[in-house]
Structure formats: C-alpha cells, structure tokens
Design a protein around this motif. Sequence first.
Motif, mmCIF file in Angstrom:
data_model
loop_
_atom_site.group_PDB
_atom_site.id
_atom_site.type_symbol
_atom_site.label_atom_id
_atom_site.label_comp_id
_atom_site.label_asym_id
_atom_site.label_seq_id
_atom_site.Cartn_x
_atom_site.Cartn_y
_atom_site.Cartn_z
ATOM 1 N N ALA A 143 0.880 -1.239 0.169
ATOM 2 C CA ALA A 143 -0.016 -0.048 -0.087
ATOM 3 C C ALA A 143 0.681 1.235 -0.095
ATOM 4 O O ALA A 143 0.587 2.154 -0.671
ATOM 5 N N ALA A 144 1.878 1.146 0.858
ATOM 6 C CA ALA A 144 2.726 2.433 0.832
ATOM 7 C C ALA A 144 3.537 2.645 -0.573
ATOM 8 O O ALA A 144 3.735 3.561 -0.997
ATOM 9 N N THR A 145 3.947 1.484 -1.136
ATOM 10 C CA THR A 145 4.642 1.674 -2.559
ATOM 11 C C THR A 145 3.695 2.166 -3.634
ATOM 12 O O THR A 145 4.225 2.730 -4.130
ATOM 13 N N TYR A 146 2.406 1.607 -3.330
ATOM 14 C CA TYR A 146 1.485 2.062 -4.384
ATOM 15 C C TYR A 146 1.336 3.780 -4.158
ATOM 16 O O TYR A 146 1.222 4.579 -5.177
ATOM 17 N N GLN A 147 0.935 4.113 -2.784
ATOM 18 C CA GLN A 147 0.911 5.587 -2.790
ATOM 19 C C GLN A 147 2.017 6.368 -2.988
ATOM 20 O O GLN A 147 1.923 7.669 -3.864
ATOM 21 N N LEU A 148 3.348 5.810 -2.741
ATOM 22 C CA LEU A 148 4.560 6.423 -3.193
ATOM 23 C C LEU A 148 4.537 6.710 -4.703
ATOM 24 O O LEU A 148 5.001 7.639 -5.288
ATOM 25 N N LEU A 149 4.409 5.737 -5.496
ATOM 26 C CA LEU A 149 4.373 5.748 -7.002
ATOM 27 C C LEU A 149 3.378 6.666 -7.532
ATOM 28 O O LEU A 149 3.758 7.397 -8.636
ATOM 29 N N THR A 150 2.348 6.279 -7.007
ATOM 30 C CA THR A 150 1.035 7.435 -7.822
ATOM 31 C C THR A 150 1.138 8.777 -7.206
ATOM 32 O O THR A 150 0.981 9.555 -8.000
ATOM 33 N N ALA A 151 2.052 8.993 -5.944
ATOM 34 C CA ALA A 151 2.181 10.292 -5.775
ATOM 35 C C ALA A 151 3.200 10.961 -6.993
ATOM 36 O O ALA A 151 3.361 12.193 -6.905
ATOM 37 N N ALA A 152 4.064 10.111 -7.248
ATOM 38 C CA ALA A 152 5.110 10.500 -8.062
ATOM 39 C C ALA A 152 4.627 10.752 -9.621
ATOM 40 O O ALA A 152 5.202 10.987 -10.657
ATOM 41 N N GLY A 153 3.214 10.319 -9.767
ATOM 42 C CA GLY A 153 2.588 10.711 -11.156
ATOM 43 C C GLY A 153 2.678 9.309 -11.848
ATOM 44 O O GLY A 153 2.110 9.376 -12.945
ATOM 45 N N ALA A 154 2.776 8.043 -11.500
ATOM 46 C CA ALA A 154 3.106 6.825 -12.019
ATOM 47 C C ALA A 154 1.334 6.130 -12.040
ATOM 48 O O ALA A 154 0.619 6.583 -10.896
ATOM 49 N N GLU A 155 1.239 5.392 -12.915
ATOM 50 C CA GLU A 155 0.081 4.716 -13.212
ATOM 51 C C GLU A 155 0.417 3.258 -12.798
ATOM 52 O O GLU A 155 0.956 2.393 -13.310
ATOM 53 N N VAL A 156 -0.059 2.976 -11.267
ATOM 54 C CA VAL A 156 0.369 1.592 -10.854
ATOM 55 C C VAL A 156 -0.899 0.663 -11.465
ATOM 56 O O VAL A 156 -1.968 0.736 -10.787
ATOM 57 N N THR A 157 -0.492 -0.144 -12.194
ATOM 58 C CA THR A 157 -1.690 -1.051 -12.849
ATOM 59 C C THR A 157 -1.908 -2.303 -11.890
ATOM 60 O O THR A 157 -3.106 -2.954 -12.239
ATOM 61 N N GLY A 158 -1.087 -2.879 -11.097
ATOM 62 C CA GLY A 158 -1.298 -3.854 -10.383
ATOM 63 C C GLY A 158 -0.100 -4.177 -9.442
ATOM 64 O O GLY A 158 0.888 -3.556 -9.806
ATOM 65 N N ALA A 159 -0.095 -5.259 -8.816
ATOM 66 C CA ALA A 159 0.842 -5.524 -7.852
ATOM 67 C C ALA A 159 0.869 -7.308 -8.125
ATOM 68 O O ALA A 159 -0.201 -7.923 -8.169
ATOM 69 N N VAL A 160 2.152 -7.850 -8.091
ATOM 70 C CA VAL A 160 2.193 -9.324 -8.235
ATOM 71 C C VAL A 160 3.008 -9.862 -6.901
ATOM 72 O O VAL A 160 4.262 -9.130 -6.701
ATOM 73 N N VAL A 161 2.995 -10.909 -6.435
ATOM 74 C CA VAL A 161 3.588 -11.158 -5.277
ATOM 75 C C VAL A 161 4.131 -12.854 -5.687
ATOM 76 O O VAL A 161 3.163 -13.497 -6.141
ATOM 77 N N MET A 162 4.925 -13.465 -4.802
ATOM 78 C CA MET A 162 5.259 -14.849 -5.138
ATOM 79 C C MET A 162 4.475 -15.546 -4.208
ATOM 80 O O MET A 162 3.764 -16.612 -4.515
ATOM 81 N N LEU A 163 3.991 -15.247 -2.926
ATOM 82 C CA LEU A 163 3.436 -15.644 -1.925
ATOM 83 C C LEU A 163 2.363 -14.766 -1.065
ATOM 84 O O LEU A 163 2.724 -13.725 -0.893
ATOM 85 N N GLU A 164 1.242 -15.222 -1.092
ATOM 86 C CA GLU A 164 0.179 -14.490 -0.191
ATOM 87 C C GLU A 164 -0.307 -15.156 0.840
ATOM 88 O O GLU A 164 -0.499 -16.412 0.904
ATOM 89 N N LEU A 165 -0.041 -14.443 2.066
ATOM 90 C CA LEU A 165 -0.574 -15.099 3.360
ATOM 91 C C LEU A 165 -1.959 -14.628 3.524
ATOM 92 O O LEU A 165 -2.265 -13.528 4.069
ATOM 93 N N ALA A 166 -3.107 -15.428 3.365
ATOM 94 C CA ALA A 166 -4.269 -15.009 3.040
ATOM 95 C C ALA A 166 -4.862 -14.413 4.320
ATOM 96 O O ALA A 166 -5.898 -13.503 4.487
ATOM 97 N N ALA A 167 -4.571 -15.303 5.308
ATOM 98 C CA ALA A 167 -5.293 -14.887 6.674
ATOM 99 C C ALA A 167 -4.997 -13.695 7.157
ATOM 100 O O ALA A 167 -5.662 -13.101 8.235
ATOM 101 N N LEU A 168 -4.033 -12.868 6.822
ATOM 102 C CA LEU A 168 -3.594 -11.706 7.256
ATOM 103 C C LEU A 168 -4.471 -10.420 6.649
ATOM 104 O O LEU A 168 -4.090 -9.273 7.008
ATOM 105 N N GLY A 169 -5.054 -10.663 5.446
ATOM 106 C CA GLY A 169 -5.799 -9.979 4.931
ATOM 107 C C GLY A 169 -5.278 -8.855 4.206
ATOM 108 O O GLY A 169 -5.910 -7.620 4.030
ATOM 109 N N GLY A 170 -4.195 -8.773 3.566
ATOM 110 C CA GLY A 170 -3.393 -7.884 2.966
ATOM 111 C C GLY A 170 -4.376 -7.415 1.698
ATOM 112 O O GLY A 170 -4.250 -6.227 1.364
ATOM 113 N N ARG A 171 -4.807 -8.309 1.026
ATOM 114 C CA ARG A 171 -5.414 -8.160 -0.343
ATOM 115 C C ARG A 171 -6.493 -6.836 -0.070
ATOM 116 O O ARG A 171 -6.946 -6.206 -0.891
ATOM 117 N N ALA A 172 -7.531 -7.096 0.969
ATOM 118 C CA ALA A 172 -8.504 -5.966 1.273
ATOM 119 C C ALA A 172 -7.796 -4.935 1.380
ATOM 120 O O ALA A 172 -8.479 -3.672 1.092
#
Length: 174
Positions: free
Chosen positions: A132-161
């Motif tokens: 989320a911080a990376t997204y905010q940083l790049l969009t504040a710089a004027g970039a269009e962040v089209t998505g994020a990709v991770v190797m592993l998602e720990l679903a129980a921690l709710g990061g996707r939401a």
Amino acid sequence: MSPVSQLIASLIREVSDFPEPGVQFKDLTPVLADPRGLAEVSTAIADIARGADLVAGVDARGFLLGGAVALKLGIGVVAVRKGGKLPPPVLSETYSLEYGTATLEVPAEGIELAGRSIVVIDDVLATGGTLAATYQLLTAAGAEVTGAVVMLELAALGGRAVLAPLAVDSLHTV
C-alpha cells in the motif's frame, strides 16, 4: 493449484517460531536459489506484468524478482528502497507497522515516473502495508500503478483487502 504454485510450495522452507514464538515463517530464499524456481517464478510474473513500462521491485527480494522480470520483458526496473538508502533528493512514503513506522523511497531525479505504467513486484503479501505504501509512493510521483504481483500471499492476514481496488496477483496462496 497451478504448476508454478506447486513448485513454490515444494521449495518453501518453513521455520517455526521465527521471528517470534508462534509464527510459522515461510522462507522463499530456496525458491530464488533454485534455477528452475527462479526461472518459472520470473516467467509467471512477467506474463502478468506484460504491457507495463516499468516494474517496481520492493526492497529487498522484490529487487531480485523485479530485475529478472524486467529482463524478460525488455523494460526497466525501479528499486523501491527502505528509507535512508538512497542519496537525496528522494520521494518517500512513511507507513505504520505493528510496532512503529517504516519509510520507503524512490529517487526524485533521474527516473521519470510520471505518466508511466508500473507493476509492483514483491515476494510476500501479508498485511498489505508495504505494498500500500509503495502504491501511494508511486502514484504520488505521477505513475499509473496497474497492479501488484507477489510470489506468496498469506491470505489469513488480509492484505488483499487493504490494497483494494488495486489488482493483486499471487503465484501461491496459503
């Protein structure tokens, strides 16, 4: 389960009680050290990131994945660094952690981010704070962040939401 997900699952090293008691740490280092693991993971991420102008790799394993993906796609990579690692001037984003704060930075000069289509790459999606911080940083710089990709998602921690409505792809989910 996809073949790349099966490969990741077969190579993950699980470490009990790290970094604190009760935590079952998922070490992805063996995936990156395995030639087939690195090749298949970087190919799978490149397939998702296709069409981006740049990839942004998040400190530190995101650098490894980002570089490999950028080479496959014939594009550049920008390193999203932990605070204090880049010479000024920098653009920065500070965010909350469970026990304090952290800061991410990108160069404010030398890399044109404004108007560029960027896919963020990191190793793990847990609570979502770093992405989320990376997204905010790049969009504040004027970039269009089209998505994020991770190797592993720990679903129980709710990061996707936390990242909604940003599109997030994970190669393996536990």
